[in-house]
Scaffold this motif. Structure first.
Motif, PDB file in Angstrom:
ATOM      1  N   GLY A   4       0.816  -1.213   0.000  1.00  0.00           N
ATOM      2  CA  GLY A   4       0.000   0.000   0.000  1.00  0.00           C
ATOM      3  C   GLY A   4       0.846   1.257   0.000  1.00  0.00           C
ATOM      4  N   GLY A   5       1.936   1.253   0.754  1.00  0.00           N
ATOM      5  CA  GLY A   5       2.840   2.395   0.784  1.00  0.00           C
ATOM      6  C   GLY A   5       3.680   2.495  -0.478  1.00  0.00           C
ATOM      7  N   PHE A   6       4.092   1.341  -1.020  1.00  0.00           N
ATOM      8  CA  PHE A   6       4.881   1.350  -2.254  1.00  0.00           C
ATOM      9  C   PHE A   6       4.137   2.085  -3.357  1.00  0.00           C
ATOM     10  N   CYS A   7       2.853   1.819  -3.497  1.00  0.00           N
ATOM     11  CA  CYS A   7       2.085   2.465  -4.559  1.00  0.00           C
ATOM     12  C   CYS A   7       2.066   3.988  -4.384  1.00  0.00           C
ATOM     13  N   GLN A   8       2.133   4.456  -3.142  1.00  0.00           N
ATOM     14  CA  GLN A   8       2.157   5.900  -2.898  1.00  0.00           C
ATOM     15  C   GLN A   8       3.489   6.524  -3.302  1.00  0.00           C
ATOM     16  N   SER A   9       4.512   5.676  -3.484  1.00  0.00           N
ATOM     17  CA  SER A   9       5.835   6.198  -3.836  1.00  0.00           C
ATOM     18  C   SER A   9       5.987   6.467  -5.325  1.00  0.00           C
ATOM     19  N   LEU A  10       5.010   6.053  -6.138  1.00  0.00           N
ATOM     20  CA  LEU A  10       5.118   6.176  -7.587  1.00  0.00           C
ATOM     21  C   LEU A  10       4.525   7.492  -8.078  1.00  0.00           C
ATOM     22  N   ASN A  11       5.199   8.105  -9.038  1.00  0.00           N
ATOM     23  CA  ASN A  11       4.680   9.344  -9.623  1.00  0.00           C
ATOM     24  C   ASN A  11       3.499   9.081 -10.552  1.00  0.00           C
ATOM     25  N   ASN A  12       3.458   7.893 -11.132  1.00  0.00           N
ATOM     26  CA  ASN A  12       2.398   7.530 -12.075  1.00  0.00           C
ATOM     27  C   ASN A  12       1.532   6.453 -11.444  1.00  0.00           C
ATOM     28  N   GLU A  13       0.327   6.791 -11.046  1.00  0.00           N
ATOM     29  CA  GLU A  13      -0.527   5.849 -10.330  1.00  0.00           C
ATOM     30  C   GLU A  13      -0.924   4.650 -11.179  1.00  0.00           C
ATOM     31  N   SER A  14      -0.850   4.766 -12.499  1.00  0.00           N
ATOM     32  CA  SER A  14      -1.245   3.658 -13.363  1.00  0.00           C
ATOM     33  C   SER A  14      -0.210   2.540 -13.391  1.00  0.00           C
ATOM     34  N   LEU A  15       0.972   2.779 -12.832  1.00  0.00           N
ATOM     35  CA  LEU A  15       2.034   1.774 -12.873  1.00  0.00           C
ATOM     36  C   LEU A  15       1.861   0.686 -11.826  1.00  0.00           C
ATOM     37  N   PRO A  22       3.456  11.972  12.867  1.00  0.00           N
ATOM     38  CA  PRO A  22       2.762  10.682  12.798  1.00  0.00           C
ATOM     39  C   PRO A  22       2.836  10.092  11.392  1.00  0.00           C
ATOM     40  N   LEU A  23       2.854   8.773  11.308  1.00  0.00           N
ATOM     41  CA  LEU A  23       2.831   8.111  10.010  1.00  0.00           C
ATOM     42  C   LEU A  23       1.491   7.405   9.809  1.00  0.00           C
ATOM     43  N   TYR A  24       1.164   7.166   8.555  1.00  0.00           N
ATOM     44  CA  TYR A  24      -0.051   6.446   8.196  1.00  0.00           C
ATOM     45  C   TYR A  24       0.333   5.112   7.561  1.00  0.00           C
ATOM     46  N   PHE A  25      -0.346   4.089   7.991  1.00  0.00           N
ATOM     47  CA  PHE A  25      -0.129   2.720   7.543  1.00  0.00           C
ATOM     48  C   PHE A  25      -1.352   2.350   6.702  1.00  0.00           C
ATOM     49  N   VAL A  26      -1.321   2.733   5.410  1.00  0.00           N
ATOM     50  CA  VAL A  26      -2.535   2.643   4.591  1.00  0.00           C
ATOM     51  C   VAL A  26      -2.827   1.208   4.183  1.00  0.00           C
ATOM     52  N   PRO A  27      -4.093   0.864   3.981  1.00  0.00           N
ATOM     53  CA  PRO A  27      -4.450  -0.514   3.620  1.00  0.00           C
ATOM     54  C   PRO A  27      -3.988  -0.889   2.219  1.00  0.00           C
ATOM     55  N   ILE A  28      -3.985  -2.177   1.966  1.00  0.00           N
ATOM     56  CA  ILE A  28      -3.785  -2.716   0.615  1.00  0.00           C
ATOM     57  C   ILE A  28      -5.148  -2.770  -0.078  1.00  0.00           C
ATOM     58  N   ASP A  29      -5.226  -2.182  -1.257  1.00  0.00           N
ATOM     59  CA  ASP A  29      -6.448  -2.221  -2.058  1.00  0.00           C
ATOM     60  C   ASP A  29      -6.080  -2.780  -3.430  1.00  0.00           C
ATOM     61  N   HIS A  30      -6.469  -3.997  -3.711  1.00  0.00           N
ATOM     62  CA  HIS A  30      -6.072  -4.630  -4.961  1.00  0.00           C
ATOM     63  C   HIS A  30      -6.736  -3.992  -6.176  1.00  0.00           C
ATOM     64  N   GLN A  31      -7.918  -3.442  -5.997  1.00  0.00           N
ATOM     65  CA  GLN A  31      -8.614  -2.825  -7.132  1.00  0.00           C
ATOM     66  C   GLN A  31      -8.119  -1.400  -7.396  1.00  0.00           C
ATOM     67  N   ARG A  32      -7.829  -0.679  -6.348  1.00  0.00           N
ATOM     68  CA  ARG A  32      -7.330   0.709  -6.473  1.00  0.00           C
ATOM     69  C   ARG A  32      -6.039   0.830  -5.660  1.00  0.00           C
ATOM     70  N   PRO A  33      -4.953   0.225  -6.114  1.00  0.00           N
ATOM     71  CA  PRO A  33      -3.738   0.169  -5.299  1.00  0.00           C
ATOM     72  C   PRO A  33      -3.153   1.538  -4.972  1.00  0.00           C
ATOM     73  N   TYR A  34      -3.314   2.504  -5.887  1.00  0.00           N
ATOM     74  CA  TYR A  34      -2.745   3.831  -5.649  1.00  0.00           C
ATOM     75  C   TYR A  34      -3.629   4.685  -4.746  1.00  0.00           C
ATOM     76  N   ARG A  35      -4.902   4.366  -4.688  1.00  0.00           N
ATOM     77  CA  ARG A  35      -5.843   5.181  -3.914  1.00  0.00           C
ATOM     78  C   ARG A  35      -6.636   4.299  -2.941  1.00  0.00           C
ATOM     79  N   PRO A  36      -5.956   3.704  -1.980  1.00  0.00           N
ATOM     80  CA  PRO A  36      -6.655   2.809  -1.048  1.00  0.00           C
ATOM     81  C   PRO A  36      -7.617   3.534  -0.117  1.00  0.00           C
ATOM     82  N   CYS A  37      -7.452   4.848  -0.024  1.00  0.00           N
ATOM     83  CA  CYS A  37      -8.306   5.621   0.875  1.00  0.00           C
ATOM     84  C   CYS A  37      -9.246   6.548   0.111  1.00  0.00           C
ATOM     85  N   GLY A  38      -9.427   6.261  -1.164  1.00  0.00           N
ATOM     86  CA  GLY A  38     -10.377   7.037  -1.943  1.00  0.00           C
ATOM     87  C   GLY A  38      -9.777   8.267  -2.590  1.00  0.00           C
TER      88      GLY A  38
END
Length: 254
Positions: free
Chosen positions: A40-51, A238-254
């Motif tokens: 979930g955090g790895f996906c937040q590290s990408l500049n291109n959410e489609s990757l 504080p840090l956030y430990f975001v969930p894994i979302d297989h359908q929307r990996p880049y936007r697990p929190c909407g």
């Protein structure tokens, strides 16, 4: 072709495991870093959410790599599918590619040729099979998800955690010198991304040579301009430990 002693045919690949052992430029390192990443955090590290992609069977922490801390790199021992065929199913589960543009084997090949071949001067890591076996064994030993759940630190879009509490929960398996890494999301929040665990050549946690010299543990120091955007999580934020979302990996929190 790997030999029984962990070397390979000089005629095919131009060097042998014994040559690595004798070459100080490849073997002068003292520490390795074993890195686990949170999808979930790895996906937040990408500049291109489609990757980003998270395979459906990936539910927890995955391996990023095992990296000797050196400014030199062998890159002289290629990896072939047959070298790790017996480990493929376990590697797909514990060490998947999280990029649509990179197959899992390509990921493993990059990690071996950039880092594993350099680690091969250590006897227990001196073949592709042994290197990947060690990584899988370390992953099994470092069941950080169990420790986090025991400390009531679970993925959430809304619940922040103190960095010190996270580190304290992880100490029993990663030691006191492990680095908790974050990336910033679109909202400017610190999102937990990776854990980097320093190890000695004998794979004991707590290698101090980098810490004593004031250096950060890194994947490819001085070698790779595409280094991870991760940074040590600020201790006072504080840090956030975001969930894994297989359908929307880049936007697990909407």
């Amino acid at each position: 072709m790997a030999t029984a002693g962990g070397g390979w045919e000089e005629e095919q690949h131009g060097c042998r495991g014994s040559r690595l052992q004798a070459d100080e430029s490849f073997c002068s390192w003292e520490c390795l870093v074993f890195t686990l990443q949170w999808p979930g955090g790895f996906c937040q590290s990408l500049n291109n959410e489609s990757l980003c992609r998270i395979p459906e069977d990936v539910k927890g922490w995955t391996i990023h790599g095992l990296w000797p801390q050196t400014r030199t790199s062998c890159r002289c021992w290629p990896l072939f599918p047959s070298d790790i065929q017996e480990l493929q199913d376990e590697l797909e589960d514990q060490w998947p590619s999280l990029l649509k543009t990179r197959t899992s084997f390509t990921f493993w090949k990059e990690e071996w040729e950039k880092h594993g071949s350099t680690a091969a001067c250590v006897e227990g890591l001196n073949s592709p099979l042994r290197y990947f076996q060690v990584c899988l064994k370390l992953r099994a030993q470092m069941d950080i998800q169990r420790l986090l759940e025991a400390a009531s630190i679970t993925p959430s879009c809304d619940q922040p955690y103190q960095v010190e509490d996270v580190k304290k929960a992880l100490v029993p398996v990663v030691g006191h010198l492990a680095e908790v890494q974050c990336v910033k999301d679109e909202q400017g929040r610190q999102v937990w991304f990776q854990v980097k665990v320093p190890l000695s050549r004998s794979l004991i946690t707590g290698c101090t040579s980098h810490a004593e010299e004031g250096r950060r543990f890194s994947e490819t120091p001085g070698l790779d301009s595409s280094a991870s955007p991760g940074h040590p999580c600020p201790p006072d934020t504080p840090l956030y430990f975001v969930p894994i979302d297989h359908q929307r990996p880049y936007r697990p929190c909407g």
